[in-house]
Design an enzyme around this catalytic site. Structure first.
Site, PDB file in Angstrom:
ATOM      1  N   HIS A  24       0.825  -1.204   0.000  1.00  0.00           N
ATOM      2  CA  HIS A  24       0.000   0.000   0.000  1.00  0.00           C
ATOM      3  C   HIS A  24       0.862   1.258   0.000  1.00  0.00           C
ATOM      4  CE1 HIS A  24       0.996  -0.676   4.197  1.00  0.00           C
ATOM      5  NE2 HIS A  24       0.867   0.635   4.362  1.00  0.00           N
ATOM      6  N   THR A  33       0.488   4.813   1.803  1.00  0.00           N
ATOM      7  CA  THR A  33      -0.282   5.566   2.790  1.00  0.00           C
ATOM      8  C   THR A  33      -0.285   7.048   2.444  1.00  0.00           C
ATOM      9  OG1 THR A  33       0.304   3.980   4.513  1.00  0.00           O
ATOM     10  CG2 THR A  33      -0.464   6.151   5.259  1.00  0.00           C
ATOM     11  N   HIS A  58       5.384   6.551  -1.257  1.00  0.00           N
ATOM     12  CA  HIS A  58       6.188   5.348  -1.416  1.00  0.00           C
ATOM     13  C   HIS A  58       5.367   4.108  -1.110  1.00  0.00           C
ATOM     14  CE1 HIS A  58       6.135   5.859   2.911  1.00  0.00           C
ATOM     15  NE2 HIS A  58       6.436   4.562   2.993  1.00  0.00           N
TER      16      HIS A  58
END
Length: 189
Positions: A18, A20, A97
Site C-alpha cells: 500500500h 499511505t 512510497h
C-alpha cells in the site's frame, strides 16, 4: 560485500502492499477527522487509480518503491507529511512510497522518512553518484548505505484508495467498466 536482501529486510508489510496518504490510526491521530472530511477524500473512497513507481531505494533500515503522484492523487495528499526537520517542507507528495521491507527492529513508517532523506539530498543538489546500469535502471549511490535505482521504464500498478473509513461508518464505493480505468470491474469486500 554480498548481502541477501530477503534475509536482511525480514519485516515485510502484512497483506497487500500500500501507499499511505495520511496515517490516521483509525481516527485517533491528530487531524484525521479533518482529513476524512475533505471533499477530495470523501469522493475518492473506493476509487481505482494507477500509481507510478519511478525508482526503488534501499537504506540500511528500509527498502521501498518511490511513487510519483498525479495531480488528482496529489489532492488526496496532506500538506503536513512532507516535512523533515530542520530542512522544512519538501514538495508535496515527496514522501509517497510503497514499503517493500524493513530491517529487524525497524517500523514501516521509517521508509517514508528514508525517502525524504533522498529528496532532501536531491533538493540540495546531490543527485547521487552513478554506479552503473542494473535491472532496467540506473543505480545511484548517495553514501551512508543509501542506494536508488532510477527505473528506465516507470511501472504502473493498480491501487484502490481506501482512505479513512471512520469508526463503523459505511463508505460509498465507486466502480464502473470504463476503458482505461485501472480496474474494469471492482468489488470491495
Amino acid at each position: 560485500m554480498k548481502l541477501d536482501l530477503t534475509s536482511y529486510f525480514v519485516k515485510r508489510p502484512p497483506g497487500v502492499l500500500h501507499c499511505t496518504t495520511k496515517f490516521t490510526d483509525f481516527g485517533k491521530a491528530p487531524g484525521s477527522e479533518d482529513y476524512a472530511q475533505q471533499e477530495a477524500v470523501k469522493s475518492s473512497y473506493g476509487k481505482a487509480f494507477f500509481l507510478t513507481i519511478s525508482a526503488l531505494f534501499i537504506t540500511p533500515r528500509t527498502a521501498g518503491a518511490r511513487v510519483e503522484l498525479s495531480e488528482q492523487q496529489l489532492l488526496l495528499w496532506p500538506g503536513d507529511v512532507d516535512v523533515i526537520p530542520p530542512a522544512g517542507s519538501l514538495p508535496k507528495g515527496s514522501r509517497a512510497h510503497v514499503t517493500l521491507g524493513c530491517a529487524s527492529g525497524i517500523e514501516a513508517v521509517q521508509t517514508g522518512l528514508d525517502l525524504l532523506e533522498f529528496v532532501k539530498l536531491e533538493k540540495a543538489g546531490n543527485k547521487g553518484e552513478e554506479v552503473g546500469e542494473i535491472g532496467g535502471g540506473k543505480l545511484l549511490s548517495y553514501g551512508n548505505g543509501m542506494w536508488m535505482i532510477l527505473l528506465s521504464k516507470k511501472i504502473e500498478v493498480r491501487a484502490i484508495f481506501g482512505g479513512y473509513y471512520g469508526k463503523g461508518k459505511l463508505v460509498p464505493t465507486q466502480g464502473g467498466s470504463k476503458r482505461g480505468s485501472p480496474f474494469n470491474a471492482c468489488v470491495i469486500i
